[in-house]
Design an enzyme around this catalytic site. Sequence first.
Site, PDB file in Angstrom:
ATOM      1  N   LYS A  87     158.663 -30.775 -73.641  1.00 47.97           N
ATOM      2  CA  LYS A  87     159.510 -31.617 -74.496  1.00 47.97           C
ATOM      3  C   LYS A  87     160.971 -31.272 -74.211  1.00 47.97           C
ATOM      4  CE  LYS A  87     159.240 -33.227 -79.265  1.00 47.97           C
ATOM      5  NZ  LYS A  87     158.888 -32.805 -80.619  1.00 47.97           N
TER       6      LYS A  87
HETATM    7  C1  E4P Z   1     158.401 -35.048 -83.042  1.00 48.84           C
HETATM    8  O1  E4P Z   1     158.268 -34.997 -81.856  1.00 48.84           O
HETATM    9  C2  E4P Z   1     159.676 -34.803 -83.735  1.00 48.84           C
HETATM   10  O2  E4P Z   1     160.159 -33.548 -83.421  1.00 48.84           O
HETATM   11  C3  E4P Z   1     159.484 -34.984 -85.201  1.00 48.84           C
HETATM   12  O3  E4P Z   1     158.707 -36.150 -85.418  1.00 48.84           O
HETATM   13  C4  E4P Z   1     160.745 -34.998 -86.011  1.00 48.84           C
HETATM   14  O4  E4P Z   1     160.419 -35.329 -87.328  1.00 48.84           O
HETATM   15  P1  E4P Z   1     161.399 -35.083 -88.562  1.00 48.84           P
HETATM   16  O5  E4P Z   1     162.515 -36.064 -88.495  1.00 48.84           O
HETATM   17  O6  E4P Z   1     160.531 -35.309 -89.766  1.00 48.84           O
HETATM   18  O7  E4P Z   1     161.889 -33.660 -88.449  1.00 48.84           O
END
Ligand code: E4P
Length: 218
Positions: A87
């Site tokens: 990622k």
């Molecule tokens: C996923 O890959 C993201 O890091 C995540 O969905 C972020 O979510 P949030 O805005 O609830 O922190």
Amino acid sequence: MKFFIDTANLDQIKEAQDLGILDGVTTNPSLMAKEGVSGHENIINHYLRICDIVDGDVSAEVISTDFKGIIEEGEYLASLNKQIVVKVPMISEGVKAIKYFNDKNIKTNCTLVFSSGQAIIAAKAGATYLSPFIGRLDDISSDGLNLISEIRDIYDNYDFTTEILAASIRHTMHIIDCAKIGADVVTTPLSAIKGLLNHPLTDSGLKKFLEDHKKSNS
Ligand code: E4P
């Protein structure tokens, strides 16, 4: 549409896996911290535990923000297990790294995406997944779902193969709307996945069926 769970909580990952509808997991440094996972070795072991629970892709986020660091971290993460997807944040060094990983057949998830322009760049670089954060856009009075819709149109115009992974999902309607738009993947908290199951007419209907069966068989 693939279903990923957006958590580093092993019990929740197991519960979603047991439902039989889970296609993968996304994590981020905040989700790891929330579970109290810290220190290089613990973090790595945690990713490996997640890979043991699920069959699909597991996103593990790099912490570096320079090209060399992202490459080193990403190659190490990818070497841990074939399920690991690196990622990478949507920054210029990250875009260069996504191109590098793509050339090496290492899967990537381009994260922290908030605009269609960023989505085009990530697809051009060859990202496997693109994570637009719809909840965080909604949080600032912007339309997160509209972004998913715009990116869907753009990717379809050019047959980009990058999969749209709708992230920062807050509730069940986000999931349903993403399905209507044609997002390839949603990554959601367990509560939103479970929320899709519920309907009061299902509960009352089942109660009545069971009561009638009991009456006619007693
Ligand atoms: C996923 O890959 C993201 O890091 C995540 O969905 C972020 O979510 P949030 O805005 O609830 O922190």
